[in-house]
Scaffold this active site. Structure first.
Site, PDB file in Angstrom:
ATOM      1  CE1 TYR A 151      14.194  26.412 -36.106  1.00 62.85           C
ATOM      2  CE2 TYR A 151      14.508  27.414 -33.960  1.00 62.85           C
ATOM      3  CZ  TYR A 151      13.686  26.809 -34.891  1.00 62.85           C
ATOM      4  OH  TYR A 151      12.360  26.627 -34.615  1.00 62.85           O
ATOM      5  CE  LYS A 158       9.550  28.340 -33.184  1.00 64.41           C
ATOM      6  NZ  LYS A 158       8.096  28.111 -33.090  1.00 64.41           N
TER       7      LYS A 158
END
Length: 252
Positions: A151, A158
């Protein structure tokens, strides 16, 4: 009568029927809301086609969250007051994902941050003149309190999104505006497929989520969004609601 009866909701990020944003838009309509979709550029045509698959017709307005002219024009394009916003926008360049964290240039990091995190503030503040008291803003995250494989800088973006939501909750609370996030488990959306190594999550969730997890079912996340947009959470803001089958609460 649905829990969003009489409300008007702006939903961003609808590009496919498999998206959480589409599920949220569909469920919002089923719960009585009028839905307005946003898109921009070449994606406008795609969003307009997908909008026809909703239970009711939905207007599609142009909104590039990184374009100051579009943001300034948002209240006029909305053409009236709204009661909620679904922020379902995220993007990171290929060189910011898939295990290349140490080599990603700042330009790519900046792009990911602008689109995936700062846009929550940009859209919310742009829509501020149109927000009714009690309005709800709901964004989408993938729990960034830990580091996930592959990620990389999207995870960092995020984390910034999660912090941004808390500050928006702090500053917009006096105006009666609630800002929350839904942290869904891994779903086989178009966005997920673009992340190298995302398949690594499949076995983890199927083995460890107490409630089990269907990576093709966006409805649980959509329902959580609709609930947070409704009047049933009048005193909840700055919160991150996990919709992940309970995996976040389990150990090794």
């Amino acid at each position: 009568m649905g829990i969003l009866e009489g409300k008007r909701i702006l939903v961003t990020g609808v590009l496919t029927e498999a998206s959480i944003a589409f599920a949220a838009a569909r469920l919002a309509q089923e719960q009585g809301a009028e839905v307005v979709l946003s898109s921009f550029g070449r994606q406008m045509k795609i969003t307009s086609v997908i909008a026809e698959r909703l239970p009711e017709p939905a207007e599609v307005i142009e909104l590039d969250a990184t374009n100051e002219d579009d943001l300034a024009a948002l209240p006029e394009r909305l053409g009236g007051r709204i009661d909620g916003i679904v922020h379902a926008i995220a993007f990171a360049p290929k060189d910011a994902l898939g295990g290349v964290f140490l080599d990603t240039p700042f330009e790519s990091v900046s792009n990911a941050m602008h689109v995936s995190a700062y846009s929550l503030k940009s859209i919310t503040v742009a829509a501020r003149p149109s927000l009714n008291p009690g309005a709800g803003v709901v964004g989408l995250t993938f729990d960034a309190t830990i580091a996930w494989p592959a990620y990389d800088w999207m995870g960092v973006a995020k984390a910034a999104l999660e912090s941004t939501s808390r500050y928006l909750a702090k500053y917009l609370g006096p105006e009666g505006v609630r800002v929350n996030l839904v942290s869904a488990g891994p779903l086989k959306t178009t966005a997920a497929k673009s992340i190298p190594g995302f398949d690594a999550f499949e076995d983890v969730w199927s083995d460890r989520a107490p409630l089990g997890w269907d990576q093709t079912d966006t409805e649980p996340a959509g329902k959580a969004i609709v609930a947070l947009l409704s009047d049933w959470f009048p005193a909840t803001t700055g919160e991150m609601v996990h919709v992940d089958g309970g995996l976040h609460a389990t150990g090794a």
